[in-house]
Write an enzyme that holds these catalytic residues in place. Structure first.
Site, mmCIF file in Angstrom:
data_model
loop_
_atom_site.group_PDB
_atom_site.id
_atom_site.type_symbol
_atom_site.label_atom_id
_atom_site.label_comp_id
_atom_site.label_asym_id
_atom_site.label_seq_id
_atom_site.Cartn_x
_atom_site.Cartn_y
_atom_site.Cartn_z
ATOM 1 N N ALA A 1 0.748 -1.025 17.014
ATOM 2 C CA ALA A 1 1.588 0.006 16.532
ATOM 3 C C ALA A 1 1.279 1.165 16.550
ATOM 4 C CB ALA A 1 1.933 -0.508 15.136
ATOM 5 N N HIS B 1 8.509 -5.518 -1.375
ATOM 6 C CA HIS B 1 7.464 -6.456 -1.978
ATOM 7 C C HIS B 1 6.901 -5.571 -3.036
ATOM 8 C CE1 HIS B 1 7.720 -9.396 1.707
ATOM 9 N NE2 HIS B 1 8.863 -9.378 0.777
ATOM 10 N N CYS C 1 6.422 -3.790 -16.486
ATOM 11 C CA CYS C 1 6.495 -4.333 -17.728
ATOM 12 C C CYS C 1 7.226 -5.516 -17.645
ATOM 13 C CB CYS C 1 7.051 -3.403 -18.880
ATOM 14 S SG CYS C 1 7.355 -4.435 -20.513
ATOM 15 N N ASN D 1 5.449 -4.933 18.249
ATOM 16 C CA ASN D 1 4.556 -5.936 17.436
ATOM 17 C C ASN D 1 3.262 -6.281 18.530
ATOM 18 O OD1 ASN D 1 4.331 -7.309 15.319
ATOM 19 N ND2 ASN D 1 5.421 -9.208 15.893
ATOM 20 N N GLY E 1 5.534 -4.494 13.270
ATOM 21 C CA GLY E 1 4.393 -5.254 12.700
ATOM 22 C C GLY E 1 4.580 -6.429 11.670
ATOM 23 N N THR E 2 5.684 -7.107 12.000
ATOM 24 C CA THR E 2 5.829 -8.294 11.104
ATOM 25 C C THR E 2 6.098 -9.660 11.892
ATOM 26 O OG1 THR E 2 8.421 -8.224 11.434
ATOM 27 C CG2 THR E 2 7.579 -6.616 9.874
ATOM 28 N N ASP F 1 0.808 -1.131 0.028
ATOM 29 C CA ASP F 1 0.037 -0.018 -0.097
ATOM 30 C C ASP F 1 0.996 1.084 -0.013
ATOM 31 O OD1 ASP F 1 0.619 1.020 2.800
ATOM 32 O OD2 ASP F 1 -0.391 -1.000 3.238
HETATM 33 ZN ZN LIG Z 1 8.141 -2.568 -21.728
#
Ligand SMILES: [Zn+2]
Length: 249
Positions: A219, A109, A117, A201, A175-176, A94
């Protein structure tokens, strides 16, 4: 005790969950009858691209209904005020850190608001639905896909992250779960190079044993308090006390 100048912060699903972002993980955590681990894969994209695109289209659209919380705002405050080096590494896709105002950060991530692409590797900002076979502006291939690191793919910018961990004075994980590598190993890398380590956490994580200190709670409560400590150089982090430029000695 060393002074603290270089900070690396790792954030995970827990910080976004407090803003209401669904993770579809854990017991009963299905999306349209699928485990996310079975949707977010290169194989799923090849076999059923419509399903994968729909999943991410819905996640992208859901961003409009959430807001950064106190933890995101606190990290943005740290980003703006910290005179030393800072890198916020998020596992989240996000844009809540950015919306809170953080800039010294990266998405290991990937990002919902970006398209990648598959042919030339070009990226472009993407805010609407991403239709299957959308055309790359750079090379013209009908090969845009969500700019997301799927299960089984290598996270982004690992060299930059490893370099930051190697010179970090303080590593903070927020928070993992401590269950997903390579992020789960960051604490050990940082500690090996001499960093102090702190975990914030909601529950003790699988990785808690590797941290010098673990604080349990929301958190939205723990992160603002920790940022206050750091910016005030309070004894909890910095036994020297004073409010001068931290770690410039
Ligand atoms: Zn491309």
């Amino acid at each position: 005790m060393q002074n603290i100048r270089n900070i690396v912060v790792l954030t995970g699903a827990g910080i976004s969950a407090e803003s209401g972002i669904a993770t579809f993980r854990g017991p009963g955590g299905l999306w349209e009858g699928h485990r996310v681990e079975d949707v977010c894969t290169p194989e799923a994209l090849a076999v059923d691209p419509e399903l994968v695109h729909r999943f991410y289209d819905l996640r992208r659209a859901a961003l409009a209904g959430v807001e950064p919380n106190a933890a995101h705002h606190a990290l943005a405050r740290l980003d703006a005020a910290w005179e030393g080096e800072l890198l916020i590494v998020t596992q989240n896709v996000d844009d809540l850190h950015e919306r809170a105002g953080a800039t010294r950060m990266l998405h290991m991530h990937g990002e919902l608001l970006s398209a990648l692409c598959a042919v030339c590797g070009a990226r472009e900002p993407w805010t609407d639905s991403l239709p299957e076979g959308a055309t790359c502006a750079a090379c013209g291939s009908a090969a845009l896909r969500p700019d997301i690191v799927f299960f089984g793919e290598m996270p982004y910018q690992m060299e930059r992250i490893e370099a930051a961990l190697a010179k970090a004075d303080l590593f903070v994980s927020i928070g993992t779960s401590g269950a997903v590598y390579p992020a789960a190993g960051f604490v050990q890398t940082a500690a090996y190079h001499g960093a102090r380590t702190l975990e914030l956490n909601l529950d003790p994580s699988m990785g808690s044993v590797f941290f010098e200190q673990t604080r349990i709670g929301a958190a939205g409560v723990l992160v603002p308090a920790w940022v206050d400590e750091v910016l005030g150089s309070l004894p909890g982090i910095h036994p020297g006390g004073g409010r001068g430029p931290v770690g410039k000695a």
